[in-house]
Design a protein around this motif. Sequence first.
Motif, mmCIF file in Angstrom:
data_model
loop_
_atom_site.group_PDB
_atom_site.id
_atom_site.type_symbol
_atom_site.label_atom_id
_atom_site.label_comp_id
_atom_site.label_asym_id
_atom_site.label_seq_id
_atom_site.Cartn_x
_atom_site.Cartn_y
_atom_site.Cartn_z
ATOM 1 N N ARG A 146 0.831 -1.215 0.000
ATOM 2 C CA ARG A 146 0.000 0.000 0.000
ATOM 3 C C ARG A 146 0.858 1.254 0.000
ATOM 4 N NH1 ARG A 146 -2.875 1.501 3.927
ATOM 5 N NH2 ARG A 146 -4.763 2.262 2.917
ATOM 6 N N LEU A 147 1.991 1.213 0.680
ATOM 7 C CA LEU A 147 2.843 2.392 0.824
ATOM 8 C C LEU A 147 3.986 2.447 -0.177
ATOM 9 C CD1 LEU A 147 3.154 2.550 4.720
ATOM 10 C CD2 LEU A 147 2.140 4.308 3.269
ATOM 11 N N GLY A 148 4.243 1.344 -0.874
ATOM 12 C CA GLY A 148 5.432 1.242 -1.703
ATOM 13 C C GLY A 148 5.480 2.250 -2.837
ATOM 14 N N THR A 149 6.690 2.649 -3.199
ATOM 15 C CA THR A 149 6.922 3.551 -4.326
ATOM 16 C C THR A 149 7.561 2.775 -5.463
ATOM 17 O OG1 THR A 149 8.111 5.532 -5.080
ATOM 18 C CG2 THR A 149 9.134 4.257 -3.326
ATOM 19 N N ALA A 150 7.255 3.150 -6.693
ATOM 20 C CA ALA A 150 7.823 2.459 -7.852
ATOM 21 C C ALA A 150 9.216 2.957 -8.202
ATOM 22 C CB ALA A 150 6.900 2.614 -9.061
ATOM 23 N N ALA A 151 9.636 4.071 -7.616
ATOM 24 C CA ALA A 151 10.955 4.631 -7.932
ATOM 25 C C ALA A 151 11.301 5.698 -6.903
ATOM 26 C CB ALA A 151 10.966 5.228 -9.334
ATOM 27 N N VAL A 152 12.583 6.078 -6.866
ATOM 28 C CA VAL A 152 13.015 7.204 -6.042
ATOM 29 C C VAL A 152 12.766 8.509 -6.790
ATOM 30 C CG1 VAL A 152 15.049 8.326 -5.034
ATOM 31 C CG2 VAL A 152 14.690 5.877 -4.706
ATOM 32 N N SER A 153 12.840 8.452 -8.123
ATOM 33 C CA SER A 153 12.512 9.599 -8.973
ATOM 34 C C SER A 153 11.865 9.060 -10.243
ATOM 35 C CB SER A 153 13.775 10.414 -9.308
ATOM 36 O OG SER A 153 14.727 9.597 -9.960
ATOM 37 N N ASN A 154 11.605 9.901 -11.189
ATOM 38 C CA ASN A 154 10.960 9.531 -12.456
ATOM 39 C C ASN A 154 9.500 9.142 -12.243
ATOM 40 O OD1 ASN A 154 13.372 10.030 -13.880
ATOM 41 N ND2 ASN A 154 14.091 7.971 -13.462
ATOM 42 N N HIS A 155 9.110 7.904 -12.591
ATOM 43 C CA HIS A 155 7.686 7.579 -12.626
ATOM 44 C C HIS A 155 7.180 6.964 -11.321
ATOM 45 C CE1 HIS A 155 7.676 3.088 -13.032
ATOM 46 N NE2 HIS A 155 8.913 3.309 -13.429
ATOM 47 N N HIS A 156 5.951 7.352 -10.922
ATOM 48 C CA HIS A 156 5.279 6.802 -9.735
ATOM 49 C C HIS A 156 6.161 6.872 -8.486
ATOM 50 C CE1 HIS A 156 3.299 4.798 -13.219
ATOM 51 N NE2 HIS A 156 2.193 4.982 -12.509
ATOM 52 N N ALA A 157 6.904 7.968 -8.352
ATOM 53 C CA ALA A 157 7.840 8.107 -7.235
ATOM 54 C C ALA A 157 7.160 8.781 -6.043
ATOM 55 C CB ALA A 157 9.072 8.896 -7.669
ATOM 56 N N TYR A 158 6.219 8.063 -5.432
ATOM 57 C CA TYR A 158 5.502 8.554 -4.267
ATOM 58 C C TYR A 158 4.911 7.363 -3.522
ATOM 59 C CZ TYR A 158 1.563 7.875 -7.472
ATOM 60 O OH TYR A 158 0.673 7.328 -8.363
ATOM 61 N N PRO A 159 4.660 7.492 -2.222
ATOM 62 C CA PRO A 159 4.049 6.383 -1.482
ATOM 63 C C PRO A 159 2.709 5.993 -2.099
ATOM 64 C CG PRO A 159 4.930 8.018 0.030
ATOM 65 C CD PRO A 159 5.011 8.619 -1.349
ATOM 66 N N GLY A 160 2.551 4.723 -2.413
ATOM 67 C CA GLY A 160 1.362 4.252 -3.106
ATOM 68 C C GLY A 160 1.562 4.144 -4.607
ATOM 69 N N GLY A 161 2.679 4.660 -5.113
ATOM 70 C CA GLY A 161 2.939 4.656 -6.548
ATOM 71 C C GLY A 161 3.153 3.266 -7.126
ATOM 72 N N LEU A 162 3.767 2.371 -6.347
ATOM 73 C CA LEU A 162 3.997 1.016 -6.827
ATOM 74 C C LEU A 162 2.676 0.282 -7.042
ATOM 75 C CD1 LEU A 162 5.778 -1.402 -7.502
ATOM 76 C CD2 LEU A 162 5.913 -1.905 -5.050
ATOM 77 N N LEU A 163 1.755 0.418 -6.115
ATOM 78 C CA LEU A 163 0.454 -0.230 -6.249
ATOM 79 C C LEU A 163 -0.295 0.324 -7.460
ATOM 80 C CD1 LEU A 163 -1.730 -2.126 -5.209
ATOM 81 C CD2 LEU A 163 -2.422 -0.342 -3.577
ATOM 82 N N ARG A 164 -0.267 1.643 -7.651
ATOM 83 C CA ARG A 164 -0.930 2.260 -8.801
ATOM 84 C C ARG A 164 -0.329 1.735 -10.109
ATOM 85 N NH1 ARG A 164 -5.417 3.466 -9.129
ATOM 86 N NH2 ARG A 164 -5.228 1.987 -10.833
ATOM 87 N N HIS A 165 0.993 1.700 -10.193
ATOM 88 C CA HIS A 165 1.695 1.214 -11.377
ATOM 89 C C HIS A 165 1.350 -0.252 -11.640
ATOM 90 C CE1 HIS A 165 4.872 0.519 -14.270
ATOM 91 N NE2 HIS A 165 5.561 -0.251 -13.452
ATOM 92 N N THR A 166 1.324 -1.065 -10.591
ATOM 93 C CA THR A 166 1.039 -2.492 -10.728
ATOM 94 C C THR A 166 -0.367 -2.734 -11.257
ATOM 95 O OG1 THR A 166 2.574 -3.036 -8.920
ATOM 96 C CG2 THR A 166 0.896 -4.679 -9.471
ATOM 97 N N VAL A 167 -1.356 -2.069 -10.663
ATOM 98 C CA VAL A 167 -2.749 -2.261 -11.070
ATOM 99 C C VAL A 167 -2.965 -1.750 -12.498
ATOM 100 C CG1 VAL A 167 -5.132 -1.542 -10.614
ATOM 101 C CG2 VAL A 167 -3.659 -2.293 -8.728
ATOM 102 N N ASP A 168 -2.377 -0.604 -12.829
ATOM 103 C CA ASP A 168 -2.516 -0.075 -14.188
ATOM 104 C C ASP A 168 -1.957 -1.067 -15.212
ATOM 105 O OD1 ASP A 168 -3.717 2.210 -13.293
ATOM 106 O OD2 ASP A 168 -1.948 3.490 -13.483
#
Length: 320
Positions: A146-168
């Motif tokens: 729920r809190l994971g980020t997909a990156a430190v910078s560039n795309h989806h670099a925010y808490p919750g960004g990994l989940l958003r990227h994964t579902v998309d």
Amino acid sequence: MPRTLVTELTDGQSLDQSFRLADKQIRVNRQGGKYLLLKLADRSGTIVAMMWNADDSDYEKIRRGGYVHCVGRTQVHQGALQVILTAIDDLAETEVDPSDFDQFDAGAADQALATLRDMIENLHNVYLRGLGKAFLSDESFISKLRLGTAAVSNHHAYPGGLLRHTVDLMEVCQFLGPRYPGVDTELLMFGAFLHDLGKIEEISASGELSYTDRGQLVGHIVIGVQMLGDAIAAFEEDADEDFPNDLRLQLEHLIVSHHGQLEFGSPRLPATLEAIALHHIDNLDAKITSFTSLIESDLTNNENWTNYHPSIGRKLWKKQ
């Protein structure tokens, strides 16, 4: 006094407010003078700041990941907004409103997680569905996802960004897979689910986004394969049967090849139709998201084109 969000700052605006200090560096200019190069953040985003004629005490009194009070003025430099500071001081957590700096959207994460659960539960492949449930029944895993980020910078670099990227990605795979008869759509979807899961251990999403020691030493691809192995073991214990070895190999290959190129960090080049598709879908989502961010943050007066971005070697068309 209300704060102005980073995304609402404009050129020539005076600042006298708090920020979270995402990064700090002390540098030396050509004349031998020292200056601070900082990254200031709030819940809306980050902005670069500089303070000229600084010394070591200015650097040491502020804490990376902590809060600071800044006085200065914004200006546009080479098409990007930045802050020139005249003063900066450390702030205690009790002196700020945490909601001004929390980038995590709990409602969006809950909605994305519900979508993810629905897609996993509707898989026809009993082994993939069971493996997915092994992941989703682990509360520690869910809290990190729920809190994971997909990156430190560039795309989806925010808490919750990994989940958003994964579902998309899973939704795109669900749509595109049936268009190609040779592609196993459910295998492709599950590869999208797995491909970046190692980032929940690779990157710390609390406070300043930064790589963990495990992330630096091992990396999310290897961590992802390890996580897959743990989930398969949990599945086998719960189901009291072996997980198909061929399917395990297919899933491992999707993880280790998703970067698409050896020089981009993939231990293996994509060698299955699902792996080829996953790489390009992953790259598409990352590129569209990062390019959209460049367009939205552009500050040039040109209505049609962004400023030239050396990192991508082009300007971008802004008209919608």
